[in-house]
Design an enzyme around this catalytic site. Structure first.
Site, short mmCIF file in Angstrom:
data_model
loop_
_atom_site.label_atom_id
_atom_site.label_comp_id
_atom_site.label_asym_id
_atom_site.label_seq_id
_atom_site.Cartn_x
_atom_site.Cartn_y
_atom_site.Cartn_z
N HIS A 10 0.81 -1.23 0.00
CA HIS A 10 0.00 0.00 0.00
C HIS A 10 0.84 1.27 0.00
O HIS A 10 0.38 2.32 -0.42
CB HIS A 10 -0.96 0.00 1.18
CG HIS A 10 -1.95 -1.12 1.07
ND1 HIS A 10 -2.92 -1.15 0.10
CD2 HIS A 10 -2.07 -2.27 1.77
CE1 HIS A 10 -3.61 -2.26 0.23
NE2 HIS A 10 -3.12 -2.97 1.22
N ARG A 45 2.89 -7.74 -8.82
CA ARG A 45 1.79 -8.15 -9.70
C ARG A 45 2.21 -8.04 -11.15
O ARG A 45 3.05 -7.21 -11.51
CB ARG A 45 0.56 -7.26 -9.45
CG ARG A 45 -0.05 -7.42 -8.07
CD ARG A 45 -1.31 -6.58 -7.96
NE ARG A 45 -2.40 -7.16 -8.72
CZ ARG A 45 -3.43 -7.82 -8.19
NH1 ARG A 45 -3.54 -7.94 -6.88
NH2 ARG A 45 -4.36 -8.32 -8.95
N ARG A 49 0.92 -2.75 -10.59
CA ARG A 49 0.11 -1.61 -10.13
C ARG A 49 0.67 -0.95 -8.86
O ARG A 49 0.37 0.19 -8.60
CB ARG A 49 -1.35 -2.01 -9.91
CG ARG A 49 -1.57 -2.91 -8.73
CD ARG A 49 -3.04 -3.09 -8.45
NE ARG A 49 -3.72 -3.83 -9.49
CZ ARG A 49 -4.85 -4.52 -9.28
NH1 ARG A 49 -5.42 -4.50 -8.10
NH2 ARG A 49 -5.42 -5.20 -10.25
N THR A 100 -8.06 -6.36 -4.80
CA THR A 100 -7.00 -7.05 -4.05
C THR A 100 -7.22 -8.53 -4.29
O THR A 100 -8.20 -8.92 -4.94
CB THR A 100 -7.06 -6.70 -2.54
OG1 THR A 100 -6.03 -7.44 -1.86
CG2 THR A 100 -8.41 -7.04 -1.94
N THR A 101 -6.30 -9.37 -3.80
CA THR A 101 -6.45 -10.81 -4.01
C THR A 101 -7.78 -11.25 -3.40
O THR A 101 -8.04 -11.02 -2.23
CB THR A 101 -5.28 -11.55 -3.32
OG1 THR A 101 -4.07 -10.89 -3.68
CG2 THR A 101 -5.23 -12.99 -3.75
N HIS A 191 -4.86 -11.72 5.25
CA HIS A 191 -5.84 -10.99 4.44
C HIS A 191 -6.97 -10.45 5.30
O HIS A 191 -7.70 -11.20 5.93
CB HIS A 191 -6.43 -11.83 3.29
CG HIS A 191 -6.74 -10.96 2.10
ND1 HIS A 191 -7.81 -10.11 2.05
CD2 HIS A 191 -6.06 -10.77 0.94
CE1 HIS A 191 -7.79 -9.46 0.90
NE2 HIS A 191 -6.73 -9.83 0.21
#
Ligand code: PXP
Length: 249
Positions: A10, A45, A49, A100-101, A191
């Protein structure tokens, strides 16, 4: 006592919002280490991104704790990982349109590809963790394919609002955690974990590593990253207040 892996994607997301040089995830990693992080987690990724190739390269040189690279089973990324050699790779599914994942890796339906990627990474000396939903067949497949660890996806637990649903999701995670241990795999989770919901996950028997990003970086906006990490580290490591004791049945 679980280790805390701090996900700093982030920080890179904020930088990429302006395509500039700040804030720098390399600085973030250093501050996270000062706050007590046991590991630094980043996701390179395919669409780049947030984390860039330069970040991975510099973090490999500068991080003094475990460097965990989240990655898709994509040939280009496997090539990069094999070259840069993070300490650990966590295989995740990746879809370009997701924020997100979103779910765990489907090892059952992609056995051959996952087996191939695990073998390549292990040949390069990288330990391999698979990010999985807390369901038995996926865990069994991870063990059969020679993964070292399973990171249980705690997203559904984190999203549950009603106490009954939260308890149900926690139960699924505890059952899955037991299976991960019984299959001889190292247990990780992550997560959506935050300062309010992390303790029952940290208390899970055999929990080795928690990977937490969004909540820590969000808190860091107000209190600074080093303090945000220190506060999370305290929650993850205990001692826990009595009213938080969660006893596995
Ligand atoms: N673990 C995995 C496999 C992830 O993909 C992510 C998100 O990048 C995290 C942990 C951290 O999730 P969060 O940012 O919600 O703490």
């Amino acid at each position: 006592m679980p280790l805390l892996g701090v996900n700093i994607d982030h920080v890179a997301t904020l930088r990429q919002a302006r395509r500039t040089y700040e804030p720098d995830p390399v600085w973030a990693a250093a501050l996270a280490e000062l706050g007590g992080a046991d590991g630094i987690t980043i996701h390179l990724r395919e669409d780049r991104r947030h984390i860039q190739d330069r970040d991975l390269r510099l973090l490999r040189e500068t991080v003094t704790v475990k460097l965990n690279l989240e990655m898709a089973c994509a040939d280009e990324i496997v090539d990069i990982a094999s070259r840069v050699q993070p300490d650990q790779a966590t295989l995740v599914p990746e879809r370009r349109e997701e924020v997100t994942t979103e779910g765990g890796l489907d090892v059952v339906n992609h056995r051959q590809k996952v087996a191939e990627v695990i073998a390549r990474l292990k040949d390069a000396g990288i330990s391999v963790s698979l990010f999985l939903d807390p369901v038995a067949p996926q865990i069994d497949a991870a063990a059969e394919l020679g993964a070292d660890a399973v990171e249980l996806h705690t997203g559904q637990y984190a999203l549950a609002r009603k106490s009954g649903e939260k308890a149900r999701q926690l139960q699924l995670l505890y059952e899955a955690g037991r299976r991960v241990r019984e299959r001889g795999l190292v247990l990780h989770a992550g997560h959506g974990l935050n300062y309010q919901n992390v303790i029952p996950i940290a208390q899970m028997e055999g929990m080795h590593e928690l990977n937490i990003g969004h909540s820590i970086v969000s808190r860091a906006v107000f209190v600074g990253l080093e303090r945000a990490v220190r506060e999370m580290k305290r929650l993850v490591s205990g001692p826990w207040p009595n009213n938080h004791q969660f006893v596995e049945d």
